[in-house]
Design a protein around this motif. Structure first.
Motif, short mmCIF file in Angstrom:
data_model
loop_
_atom_site.label_atom_id
_atom_site.label_comp_id
_atom_site.label_asym_id
_atom_site.label_seq_id
_atom_site.Cartn_x
_atom_site.Cartn_y
_atom_site.Cartn_z
N ILE A 1 8.09 49.22 2.55
CA ILE A 1 7.95 49.10 1.09
C ILE A 1 9.24 48.58 0.48
O ILE A 1 9.25 47.65 -0.34
CB ILE A 1 7.59 50.47 0.47
N PHE A 2 10.36 49.17 0.94
CA PHE A 2 11.68 48.78 0.44
C PHE A 2 11.91 47.29 0.68
O PHE A 2 12.33 46.55 -0.21
CB PHE A 2 12.73 49.63 1.17
N PRO B 1 19.95 28.15 -0.53
CA PRO B 1 18.77 28.45 -1.35
C PRO B 1 17.47 27.92 -0.71
O PRO B 1 16.43 28.57 -0.79
CB PRO B 1 19.05 27.73 -2.67
N HIS B 2 17.57 26.76 -0.08
CA HIS B 2 16.39 26.20 0.58
C HIS B 2 15.91 27.10 1.71
O HIS B 2 14.72 27.18 2.00
CB HIS B 2 16.71 24.80 1.11
N LEU B 3 16.87 27.78 2.37
CA LEU B 3 16.51 28.62 3.51
C LEU B 3 16.06 30.02 3.10
O LEU B 3 15.59 30.79 3.94
CB LEU B 3 17.71 28.75 4.46
N ALA B 4 16.20 30.36 1.82
CA ALA B 4 15.99 31.75 1.38
C ALA B 4 14.65 32.30 1.87
O ALA B 4 14.58 33.40 2.42
CB ALA B 4 16.09 31.83 -0.13
N ARG B 5 13.59 31.52 1.69
CA ARG B 5 12.27 31.99 2.04
C ARG B 5 12.15 32.25 3.55
O ARG B 5 11.60 33.27 3.97
CB ARG B 5 11.25 30.95 1.61
N SER B 6 12.71 31.33 4.34
CA SER B 6 12.63 31.51 5.79
C SER B 6 13.45 32.70 6.24
O SER B 6 13.05 33.43 7.14
CB SER B 6 13.13 30.26 6.50
N ILE B 7 14.61 32.90 5.61
CA ILE B 7 15.43 34.06 5.97
C ILE B 7 14.64 35.34 5.68
O ILE B 7 14.62 36.28 6.47
CB ILE B 7 16.76 34.05 5.19
N THR B 8 13.94 35.33 4.54
CA THR B 8 13.11 36.48 4.19
C THR B 8 12.08 36.76 5.28
O THR B 8 11.91 37.90 5.71
CB THR B 8 12.35 36.18 2.88
N VAL B 9 11.41 35.69 5.72
CA VAL B 9 10.38 35.85 6.75
C VAL B 9 11.00 36.38 8.04
O VAL B 9 10.46 37.29 8.67
CB VAL B 9 9.68 34.49 6.98
N VAL B 10 12.15 35.83 8.40
CA VAL B 10 12.82 36.28 9.63
C VAL B 10 13.15 37.77 9.54
O VAL B 10 12.87 38.55 10.46
CB VAL B 10 14.11 35.46 9.88
N VAL B 11 13.71 38.18 8.40
CA VAL B 11 14.09 39.58 8.23
C VAL B 11 12.87 40.49 8.32
O VAL B 11 12.87 41.50 9.03
CB VAL B 11 14.82 39.78 6.88
N LEU B 12 11.81 40.10 7.62
CA LEU B 12 10.60 40.93 7.62
C LEU B 12 10.02 41.10 9.01
O LEU B 12 9.76 42.22 9.46
CB LEU B 12 9.54 40.26 6.74
N ILE B 13 9.81 39.99 9.69
CA ILE B 13 9.12 40.05 10.98
C ILE B 13 10.00 40.71 12.03
O ILE B 13 9.53 41.53 12.81
CB ILE B 13 8.67 38.64 11.39
N GLN B 14 11.29 40.38 12.03
CA GLN B 14 12.16 41.02 13.01
C GLN B 14 12.22 42.53 12.78
O GLN B 14 12.25 43.30 13.73
CB GLN B 14 13.57 40.43 12.94
N THR B 15 12.22 42.94 11.52
CA THR B 15 12.29 44.38 11.24
C THR B 15 11.09 45.10 11.85
O THR B 15 11.24 46.16 12.46
CB THR B 15 12.35 44.64 9.73
#
Lengths: 290, 276
Positions: A278-279, A206-220
């Protein structure tokens, strides 16, 4: 603190950036839209005029289009899963106390600084090459027949190369996030007898959730545009086995010299990228607001 | 989340982490090693790890036969030029958004970011045609401008997050003492922002150095940087592993070293300040 004059000054200082980015965004987009409705082939300069939606139907109906979209999604999805999962594991590992942590960090981060054509050519020649590559040597040592990676499993090979390039990024960001996790919370959980697995799933993840989000967004953002790696390895082949959407458009220009169809492809790519954006934003928006 | 740990556990961690790290960096280490091998030994079976006849001939060959240095100069000029140009345009913008935020500042920042979502290949044709029309194709200045535009949103975002951390009171105080806008930016803001600006410069030189879509597609000979130089090795020519390795090493070494020094900034810059 904003007086009238400072607000005016602020506007003035902001305008060069805004104007430049606006031009950079709108001019090519408008031109692409315009070309996408025109007959425009560099090999047949006499064929001109409007083509209605002809370029779009040609591009979308071409036998490679579906495959290219699928390949793009597989590439992006696979690289995301590989880099995030391995990134978490490696971050957990190198965050622990050890000797030589600085050097370990440098070694892990290094692939990120390698320019795409170099990364792709190193893998293509020194590893994937069935006769001279190290994987071929390993196969020989094990008594297995050599495997032609780029010929037999082109998309998987490209996924491997791209994952290698982006793993450091995911690892570094997840590591930074891990380091901000308070030790007391984990110690408390440990004292209460929580086993490592539940500590991972209930506190660390849960602590990493935000960072995982950022990683997914930027890598995409970056992965949707993967190009150089394909150009110097498989050139989209064999056949169209490793052709992604960007590469399919590139082939329209470089092989068929068909500017109109390539422009239609460009518009389709922009639309698809926006749908994905958007998705993604929607799926992960909650995480980013926090 | 550091915790007390026994020496045995530390030894196990060290062993595991070093193995993983060496495995990840292995392709780079292997390339550097191969660059010092004579060509026949570079493809020897089984592979030779250290006991080969060390030579720097490959480096000499790559320079003599492929004119490495010319590409290197182009890479330096284009990556540094585009970063500095971007900085000049971005500093005022970041300043105004950080210190005189309007109702739309957040939207503006998001919009700037969104320009990066546009797939480059989608707009290659118009840019290519505009470049031909303006005589910018295969020129350093053309490539510098394109790379500046690509990285401008990142430069603005990075500077914005750094400027945000400078307390506005200090600027207020300077203004009370009679400093004008120019003095305020030159003598108060800039010195305080130097670390942030330095990190921004570092990260953007790295990004520009490695950018390989526009640099390959908009150049042929004169302005071609190292990305195009390396792409020239994509079709195999006889025995060329050692030369390829030497060329690769020379293309990545400067930026690899810079990268090691910018790990911290990298996280912040590439996540647009979302992870610090």
């Amino acid at each position: 603190m904003s007086t009238k004059s400072s607000r005016l000054a602020a506007r003035l200082m902001l305008s060069p950036s805004v104007v430049l980015l606006l031009i950079w965004m709108i001019v090519p987009l408008v031109l692409t839209l315009w070309f996408s409705f025109r007959r425009y082939n560099l090999m047949y300069p006499d064929r001109q005029g409007f083509n209605d939606f002809g370029n779009y139907t040609r591009f979308v109906m071409s036998s490679d289009f579906g495959l290219a979209v699928l390949n793009t999604l597989i590439l992006v999805g696979a690289v995301l899963v590989i880099t995030v999962v391995l990134g978490i594991l490696i971050a957990l590992l190198i965050e622990r106390p050890m000797w030589g942590q600085g050097v370990v960090r440098i070694l892990v981060i290094s692939p990120f600084f390698i320019m795409p054509p170099v990364a792709a050519l190193i893998w293509k020649n020194m590893f994937f090459n069935p006769t001279n590559g190290l994987f071929g040597e390993a196969a020989k040592y094990l008594g297995l027949p050599p495997f032609d990676f780029l010929g037999q499993a082109p998309l998987a090979s490209i996924i491997l190369i791209v994952s290698w390039q982006w793993l450091p990024f995911a690892t570094l960001i997840l590591l930074t996030a891990l380091q901000s996790l308070s030790g007391e919370e984990l110690e408390a959980a440990e004292m209460d007898g929580a086993p490592p697995v539940s500590r991972f799933f209930y506190i660390i993840l849960p602590h990493l959730a935000r960072s995982i989000t950022v990683v997914v967004l930027i890598q995409t953002i970056f992965l949707l545009g993967v190009f150089g790696e394909i150009l110097v390895t498989t050139q989209g082949g064999p056949g169209s086995a490793s052709t992604t959407l960007p590469y399919l458009i590139f082939k329209e220009i470089s092989l068929d010299k068909d500017v109109g169809t390539a422009a239609a492809g460009g518009v389709v790519a922009v639309i698809l990228a926006n749908i994905v954006a958007i998705f993604l934003m929607r799926a992960v928006g909650k995480n980013l607001d926090a | 989340m550091s915790r007390a740990i026994t020496p045995q556990a530390k030894a196990i961690n060290t062993g595991l982490a070093w193995s993983v790290a060496l495995l990840i960096a292995f392709p780079i280490l292997w390339t550097v090693l191969t660059s010092f091998k004579p060509e026949p030994q570079a493809v020897a079976s089984p592979p030779i790890f250290l006991g080969f006849d060390w030579t720097i001939q490959n480096y000499i060959d790559v320079q003599d036969q492929r004119a490495y240095f010319r590409y290197f100069v182009n890479s330096v000029v284009i990556s540094i030029g585009s970063t500095l140009l971007g900085l000049i345009i971005a500093i005022p913008a970041a300043w105004s958004m950080a210190f005189v935020p309007g109702a739309r500042t957040k939207d503006l920042l998001m919009w700037m970011l969104s320009t990066k979502m546009m797939p480059a290949v989608g707009v290659l044709v118009p840019i290519y045609l505009i470049f031909i029309r303006l005589g910018l194709l295969d020129t350093r200045i053309g490539l510098t401008v394109v790379l500046m535009l690509i990285n401008l949103p990142i430069i603005i975002w990075m500077l914005y997050t750094y400027f945000k951390e400078i307390p506005a009171d200090i600027l207020e105080a300077a203004r009370m003492d009679g400093a004008g806008l120019r003095e305020e930016i030159l003598y108060v803001l800039t010195p305080m922002a130097v670390p942030g600006i330095a990190s921004t410069v570092l990260l953007n030189i790295i990004l520009a150095w490695n950018e390989s879509f526009w640099t390959i597609n908009l150049t042929t000979v004169n302005a071609a940087p190292l990305t195009a130089f390396i792409a020239g090795f994509s079709s195999p020519q006889g025995l060329f592993y050692a030369k390829l390795s030497a060329a690769s090493t020379m293309a990545i070494a400067p930026i690899l070293i810079m990268g090691w020094f910018s790990q911290k900034q990298l996280v912040r810059g590439l996540t647009f300040g979302a992870v610090k």
